[in-house]
Scaffold this motif. Structure first.
Motif, PDB file in Angstrom:
ATOM      1  N   ALA B 598      35.450  41.886  45.802  1.00 55.51           N
ATOM      2  CA  ALA B 598      36.344  40.816  45.379  1.00 55.51           C
ATOM      3  C   ALA B 598      37.801  41.278  45.433  1.00 55.51           C
ATOM      4  O   ALA B 598      38.697  40.481  45.720  1.00 55.51           O
ATOM      5  CB  ALA B 598      35.983  40.367  43.963  1.00 55.51           C
ATOM      6  N   THR B 599      38.055  42.569  45.183  1.00 56.74           N
ATOM      7  CA  THR B 599      39.416  43.086  45.288  1.00 56.74           C
ATOM      8  C   THR B 599      39.930  42.929  46.714  1.00 56.74           C
ATOM      9  O   THR B 599      41.065  42.493  46.940  1.00 56.74           O
ATOM     10  CB  THR B 599      39.435  44.573  44.889  1.00 56.74           C
ATOM     11  OG1 THR B 599      38.783  44.707  43.644  1.00 56.74           O
ATOM     12  CG2 THR B 599      40.839  45.084  44.800  1.00 56.74           C
ATOM     13  N   VAL B 600      39.086  43.296  47.667  1.00 61.97           N
ATOM     14  CA  VAL B 600      39.493  43.124  49.059  1.00 61.97           C
ATOM     15  C   VAL B 600      39.692  41.646  49.358  1.00 61.97           C
ATOM     16  O   VAL B 600      40.666  41.256  50.018  1.00 61.97           O
ATOM     17  CB  VAL B 600      38.442  43.751  49.996  1.00 61.97           C
ATOM     18  CG1 VAL B 600      38.755  43.431  51.439  1.00 61.97           C
ATOM     19  CG2 VAL B 600      38.383  45.249  49.787  1.00 61.97           C
ATOM     20  N   GLY B 601      38.776  40.810  48.840  1.00 63.76           N
ATOM     21  CA  GLY B 601      38.919  39.373  49.060  1.00 63.76           C
ATOM     22  C   GLY B 601      40.227  38.855  48.479  1.00 63.76           C
ATOM     23  O   GLY B 601      40.916  38.035  49.089  1.00 63.76           O
ATOM     24  N   LYS B 602      40.581  39.376  47.309  1.00 67.68           N
ATOM     25  CA  LYS B 602      41.822  38.932  46.672  1.00 67.68           C
ATOM     26  C   LYS B 602      43.024  39.360  47.513  1.00 67.68           C
ATOM     27  O   LYS B 602      43.951  38.578  47.734  1.00 67.68           O
ATOM     28  CB  LYS B 602      41.927  39.533  45.272  1.00 67.68           C
ATOM     29  CG  LYS B 602      43.098  39.002  44.480  1.00 67.68           C
ATOM     30  CD  LYS B 602      43.236  39.732  43.158  1.00 67.68           C
ATOM     31  CE  LYS B 602      44.504  39.277  42.454  1.00 67.68           C
ATOM     32  NZ  LYS B 602      44.819  40.142  41.320  1.00 67.68           N
ATOM     33  N   ILE B 647      34.451  34.714  46.699  1.00 71.36           N
ATOM     34  CA  ILE B 647      34.049  35.950  46.014  1.00 71.36           C
ATOM     35  C   ILE B 647      35.186  36.432  45.125  1.00 71.36           C
ATOM     36  O   ILE B 647      34.965  36.875  43.990  1.00 71.36           O
ATOM     37  CB  ILE B 647      33.624  37.004  47.054  1.00 71.36           C
ATOM     38  CG1 ILE B 647      32.307  36.571  47.695  1.00 71.36           C
ATOM     39  CG2 ILE B 647      33.462  38.367  46.411  1.00 71.36           C
ATOM     40  CD1 ILE B 647      31.924  37.349  48.913  1.00 71.36           C
ATOM     41  N   ALA B 648      36.425  36.322  45.615  1.00 66.48           N
ATOM     42  CA  ALA B 648      37.564  36.714  44.783  1.00 66.48           C
ATOM     43  C   ALA B 648      37.675  35.798  43.575  1.00 66.48           C
ATOM     44  O   ALA B 648      37.961  36.241  42.460  1.00 66.48           O
ATOM     45  CB  ALA B 648      38.845  36.665  45.604  1.00 66.48           C
ATOM     46  N   GLN B 649      37.412  34.517  43.800  1.00 61.13           N
ATOM     47  CA  GLN B 649      37.489  33.554  42.700  1.00 61.13           C
ATOM     48  C   GLN B 649      36.471  33.872  41.614  1.00 61.13           C
ATOM     49  O   GLN B 649      36.721  33.644  40.435  1.00 61.13           O
ATOM     50  CB  GLN B 649      37.252  32.145  43.247  1.00 61.13           C
ATOM     51  CG  GLN B 649      37.449  31.061  42.209  1.00 61.13           C
ATOM     52  CD  GLN B 649      37.129  29.684  42.766  1.00 61.13           C
ATOM     53  OE1 GLN B 649      36.712  29.565  43.904  1.00 61.13           O
ATOM     54  NE2 GLN B 649      37.354  28.668  41.957  1.00 61.13           N
ATOM     55  N   GLY B 650      35.321  34.423  42.028  1.00 64.50           N
ATOM     56  CA  GLY B 650      34.307  34.779  41.050  1.00 64.50           C
ATOM     57  C   GLY B 650      34.795  35.806  40.052  1.00 64.50           C
ATOM     58  O   GLY B 650      34.338  35.842  38.915  1.00 64.50           O
ATOM     59  N   VAL B 651      35.733  36.659  40.474  1.00 66.52           N
ATOM     60  CA  VAL B 651      36.220  37.704  39.573  1.00 66.52           C
ATOM     61  C   VAL B 651      37.561  37.328  38.955  1.00 66.52           C
ATOM     62  O   VAL B 651      37.820  37.626  37.799  1.00 66.52           O
ATOM     63  CB  VAL B 651      36.312  39.047  40.339  1.00 66.52           C
ATOM     64  CG1 VAL B 651      36.830  40.146  39.431  1.00 66.52           C
ATOM     65  CG2 VAL B 651      34.936  39.432  40.874  1.00 66.52           C
ATOM     66  N   TRP B 652      38.435  36.679  39.735  1.00 63.26           N
ATOM     67  CA  TRP B 652      39.746  36.258  39.208  1.00 63.26           C
ATOM     68  C   TRP B 652      39.902  34.750  39.328  1.00 63.26           C
ATOM     69  O   TRP B 652      40.667  34.260  40.158  1.00 63.26           O
ATOM     70  CB  TRP B 652      40.876  36.940  39.983  1.00 63.26           C
ATOM     71  CG  TRP B 652      40.942  38.403  39.731  1.00 63.26           C
ATOM     72  CD1 TRP B 652      41.492  39.021  38.665  1.00 63.26           C
ATOM     73  CD2 TRP B 652      40.453  39.444  40.577  1.00 63.26           C
ATOM     74  NE1 TRP B 652      41.367  40.382  38.775  1.00 63.26           N
ATOM     75  CE2 TRP B 652      40.724  40.666  39.947  1.00 63.26           C
ATOM     76  CE3 TRP B 652      39.780  39.460  41.802  1.00 63.26           C
ATOM     77  CZ2 TRP B 652      40.374  41.884  40.489  1.00 63.26           C
ATOM     78  CZ3 TRP B 652      39.435  40.677  42.351  1.00 63.26           C
ATOM     79  CH2 TRP B 652      39.729  41.878  41.688  1.00 63.26           C
ATOM     80  N   PRO B 653      39.178  34.004  38.496  1.00 62.85           N
ATOM     81  CA  PRO B 653      39.201  32.541  38.656  1.00 62.85           C
ATOM     82  C   PRO B 653      40.586  31.927  38.402  1.00 62.85           C
ATOM     83  O   PRO B 653      40.864  30.845  38.904  1.00 62.85           O
ATOM     84  CB  PRO B 653      38.167  32.053  37.637  1.00 62.85           C
ATOM     85  CG  PRO B 653      37.914  33.187  36.739  1.00 62.85           C
ATOM     86  CD  PRO B 653      38.304  34.441  37.426  1.00 62.85           C
ATOM     87  N   GLU B 654      41.421  32.635  37.646  1.00 65.25           N
ATOM     88  CA  GLU B 654      42.721  31.999  37.371  1.00 65.25           C
ATOM     89  C   GLU B 654      43.748  32.292  38.463  1.00 65.25           C
ATOM     90  O   GLU B 654      44.770  31.618  38.553  1.00 65.25           O
ATOM     91  CB  GLU B 654      43.244  32.418  35.987  1.00 65.25           C
ATOM     92  CG  GLU B 654      43.635  33.869  35.812  1.00 65.25           C
ATOM     93  CD  GLU B 654      42.422  34.773  35.672  1.00 65.25           C
ATOM     94  OE1 GLU B 654      42.589  35.987  35.797  1.00 65.25           O
ATOM     95  OE2 GLU B 654      41.291  34.251  35.465  1.00 65.25           O
TER      96      GLU B 654
END
Lengths: 121, 771
Positions: B598-602, B647-654
């Protein structure tokens, strides 16, 4: 195996258990009784290990598993041998002669204990 | 006795038997040859190369195993994967595949055959497909007879559903796992038939090999107990079942725990509890049987039954209770996604994002199995006609695998063997019926018809080869045929008359076989033999044009960057970068750490200013993206981009929200109308950076999305374009270091371009003076 029936039947009239014990004593050959004695020993050993695991510690979990697996595995292999050499099951095991059954038993035990030994520590 | 066509009558039975067994051996070796040969399209059309993604890791691990030995491999900690976390490879891998290649490698070298490890890896899957054909032959032989076995072997040898995972170069776990699956099942059936602890032990040993080789071993772990349970419920408990199951479970479970990746799971997770439960049930049932054989008192038997039910209920409650207490791990997410196809998309996007985890589209059943898919139900019905223990197994296997294949594309692989087996049973019953030369006796009455038919069979050459059981499905099929045609009179003789009826069916049947072979060859050559590392296209004159952008980029990385340079890319390319470029990667195909992915996705989906600190904190030196817009390569990162967002949204939804990447109309666009978040995202910028320049002022078109890209492309302040391959498929960017003068990179970049530092500031000052 017979002792196991005792707790299962404690609610029943004790005569039923006595009948069972008598029937067992009368109709079982010595060879099978010998196997049964080994089975009882294995079961007691398994119970002791399990009690130790539950009451004291599970710490070397793999050691417990391999020890317990060794008794359980040996138990079922011996029970298999028992049913294969039992004359009553002759028509069920057409292709397995008693000698073949013992060879299978020996091979299965060797393979089992190879894994037990590998997993022990 | 009348026959439809003349049969040689002067052959001794011994000659017939010998000829038949010679023919079987020849046929099996030809099938093996065909199975291996049809998997070589990939090598002939391209080259001897490892395919796709996961095989690159397996290949890399095998190289370690071959060069440094098994202990080094077992204790291998790979610091370059999942930078900066690293990966304990020995404990997180199914080592069966690598160990197999390593053994073959060392064996060949001991014979002074210096074969390259890469060629062993490439050729492993075709080699094992020959063994799979043999195992399927053995399995089907137990079910019907040798001729059905040969048909099944031929089917599995060339069926596209299996070839898709086992072409040369497809060096993945499935390459050996299907052989192990079939052979374990064969040992199980054999053990059950004979009541032999030897075959039970063999099944356990091959089960162990399977556990070491593929995560799909759980299928066996649940298939065999299910079979046992169904047999008990059908009232078919026998000592043979006890012997086979107990020896398999006791040895198999202990052995499966030797694989570090599996560990204590067999005694602690729900997936394995069914096997344990059936094991316990069998012990109780066997004990009851034993006691019953000694006592026949009614009262005692009632008591025993009560005790049995109580123990069973207690066991079940115990397992459920332990699950709630957390001693037994509940079902994993991957398992839930098998029951609820929408589950993964909601809760574990990383599983849903893999295309092979999607539900199967119906045309792919035909694509992968062709005419077997409609012979398959016929074969299952024929299994119901005999319904020995092994037929029950095939029926359960067919039902389970059909369901799973419908849920997940990759599980088509487990369906394929049973389809081949069942179809072979059906097809060989058809051939048995219509190749049989015996004409029905004219005056036979209904009662003696079947008896005389099977009696007359013995004269024909066909029936000598077949066992006694073979006559049953033939007549069963005959019954179905006869039942389908309305019988006018009760005494009408059933059967097949004359040569023409036989020919009509046989020619049709062989026509289907011919089309099947044609289809398999076509599908293998065109659909399943692409290495996907090397792409092929056709020139206008029909010649083949090789597009080799991936290796171009990876070799560029290998030769032009320091060995410690960390490369960030989406996880799909992690294994390839590690294998071909030999550089550390942030994430790879062993998707074990969702947060890291998710970090990479972000980083990919946020703007440069947000992404830059993430890149710097992870020591990223190069960022690699796949871009297919120039060539029309649809598997590129822009098409995968939404998964990165999810996938990034799953970890950092805001911080990351999927709707921001769509236009207000809800479209996914990359042209002028693309949303701001989309246009500012690092992924978009890296993909389309300087793309418009390529068209020399003309309208730049993305050929994957068929959209017009804006003429003034995105600018990059924090990254430099380092390398772009010939067809622009791979683009590599270098992450800039912090500015030496301490400015932020955006203003430093603006300064370097000769723009004034802040144009608005002097203007306002002048305005202030005027006022």
């Amino acid at each position: 195996m017979p002792p196991k029936s005792a707790p299962a039947a404690n609610a029943a009239p004790s005569s039923a258990v006595q009948t069972l014990w008598k029937a067992y004593n009368d109709s079982t050959s010595d060879r099978l009784k010998f196997i049964d004695a080994f089975l009882v020993f294995l079961m007691l050993s398994g119970i002791v290990q399990f009690a130790y695991c539950v009451l004291v510690t599970t710490f070397p979990y793999n050691a417990f598993l391999s020890g317990f697996g060794s008794t359980v595995g040996q138990f079922v292999l011996t029970a298999s041998l028992r049913s294969q050499v039992n004359p009553e099951n002759k028509n069920e095991f057409k292709d397995v002669s008693p000698e073949r059954a013992f060879a299978d038993f020996a091979l299965g035990s060797i393979v089992l204990h190879f894994f037990v030994f590998n997993f022990l520590g | 006795m009348p026959t439809a066509f003349p049969l040689p009558s002067d052959l001794s039975p011994a000659t017939v038997t010998n000829t038949a067994s010679l023919l079987r051996i020849v046929a099996l070796s030809l099938i093996s040859g065909a199975a291996i040969a049809s998997r070589l399209f990939a090598v002939i059309n391209f080259e001897s190369i490892i395919h796709e993604f996961d095989p690159w890791f397996n290949y890399r691990a095998t190289r370690v195993l071959a060069s440094k030995g098994f202990y080094e491999f077992w204790n291998w900690f790979d610091p370059t994967a999942w930078y900066p976390l690293g990966r304990v490879v020995g404990g997180t891998v199914y080592p069966g595949l690598m160990a197999t290649s390593g053994v073959i490698y060392n064996f060949l070298h001991a014979l002074n055959l210096p074969v390259d490890i890469r060629n062993i890896c490439v050729m492993l899957a075709p080699g094992f497909s020959a063994l799979t054909a043999w195992a399927t032959y053995m399995f089907t032989k137990e079910l019907k007879d040798e001729s059905a076995g040969l048909l099944a072997a031929a089917f599995i040898g060339i069926v596209p559903g299996y070839i898709s995972r086992s072409v040369a170069g497809s060096y993945d776990n499935e390459a050996i796992a299907i052989f192990l699956l079939m052979f374990t099942f064969f040992c199980w059936i054999k053990a059950l038939k004979l009541g032999s602890a030897l075959f039970g032990t063999l099944a356990a040993v091959f089960y162990f090999y399977m556990v070491a080789a593929w995560g799909g071993y759980v299928f066996i772990t649940n298939m065999i107990p299910l079979h046992g349970l169904v047999l008990i419920l059908m009232g078919r408990f026998s000592s043979r079942l006890y012997v086979a199951y107990s020896s398999w479970y006791a040895i198999g479970t202990l052995s499966s725990m030797q694989v570090p990746f599996v560990g204590f799971q067999p005694v602690s997770t729900s997936e394995h509890m069914a096997a344990l439960g059936v094991f316990g049930l069998l012990q109780i049932v066997a004990f009851t049987q034993l006691v019953r054989s000694h006592v026949s008192s009614k009262q005692f038997q009632d008591l025993l039954f009560l005790a049995l039910v109580t123990v069973g209920l207690l066991g079940f409650v115990g397992v459920v209770g332990l699950t709630y207490k957390g001693v037994i791990a509940p079902w994993t997410g991957r398992f839930y996604s098998l029951w609820d196809t929408g589950y993964a998309k909601k809760h574990i996007p990383i599983i849903a994002s893999v295309s092979e985890h999607q539900p199967t589209a119906w045309p792919s059943f035909f694509m992968d199995l062709q005419f077997l898919i409609f012979l398959f139900p016929a074969g299952v019905v024929l299994c119901f006609h005999q319904l020995r223990d092994e037929h029950v197994f095939v029926i359960i296997y067919a039902a389970m695998a059909s369901y799973f294949a419908g849920v997940m594309v990759r599980l088509m692989l487990t369906l394929t063997p049973v389809v081949c087996v069942a179809s072979a049973v059906a097809f060989s019953s058809l051939l048995d019926t219509y190749l049989d030369a015996a004409e029905p006796a004219e005056a036979a009455d209904d009662a003696s018809e079947t008896a005389s038919a099977s009696g007359s069979n013995s004269g024909s050459k066909k029936a000598k080869k077949a066992t006694a059981s073979a006559a049953t499905p033939g007549s069963a099929l005959g019954d179905i045929v006869a039942a389908a045609t309305p019988a006018k009179k009760g005494e009408k003789v059933k059967g097949i008359f004359g040569l023409d009826t036989r020919l009509a069916i046989i020619v049709n049947a062989f026509g289907m076989l011919a089309f099947f072979v044609f289809h398999c060859t076509w599908a293998t050559a065109n659909a399943y033999s692409s290495p996907s590392v090397v792409l092929a296209s056709t020139n206008p004159d029909g010649s083949q044009h090789i597009i080799d952008d991936f290796r171009e980029a990876y070799y560029w990385l290998r030769q032009n960057t320091p060995e410690t340079a960390v490369v960030m890319s989406w996880w799909d390319y992690g294994y390839q970068i590690a294998g071909m470029a030999d550089r550390p990667t942030l994430v790879d195909n062993n998707t074990w750490n969702n947060t890291h992915i998710a970090t990479v996705g972000k980083a990919m989906s946020s703007s440069e200013e947000v992404a830059y600190p993430i890149l710097r904190k992870h020591d990223v030196d190069y960022v690699l993206v796949i871009f297919g817009g120039l060539l029309g390569y649809s598997g590129d990162d822009i098409n995968k981009f939404l998964w990165m967002v999810r996938i990034a949204q799953g970890v950092w939804p805001e911080e990351i929200q999927e709707p921001n990447y769509f236009t207000p109309q809800g479209e996914y666009r990359v042209d002028d109308k693309a949303s701001t978040a989309m246009k500012n995202s690092l992924m978009y910028k890296m993909s389309y950076y300087r793309f418009a320049e390529l068209f020399g002022g003309g309208q730049a078109t993305d050929r994957v999305r068929q959209q017009q890209v804006p003429k003034i492309g995105p600018t990059l302040d924090y990254l430099d374009e380092a390398y772009t391959t010939e067809n622009w498929i791979v683009r590599i960017y270098e992450v800039r270091k912090e500015d030496l003068l301490g400015r932020d990179l955006k203003s430093a970049n603006a300064f370097a371009k000769g723009k004034k530092r802040k144009r608005s500031k002097p203007v306002s000052r002048r305005r202030a003076i005027v006022n």
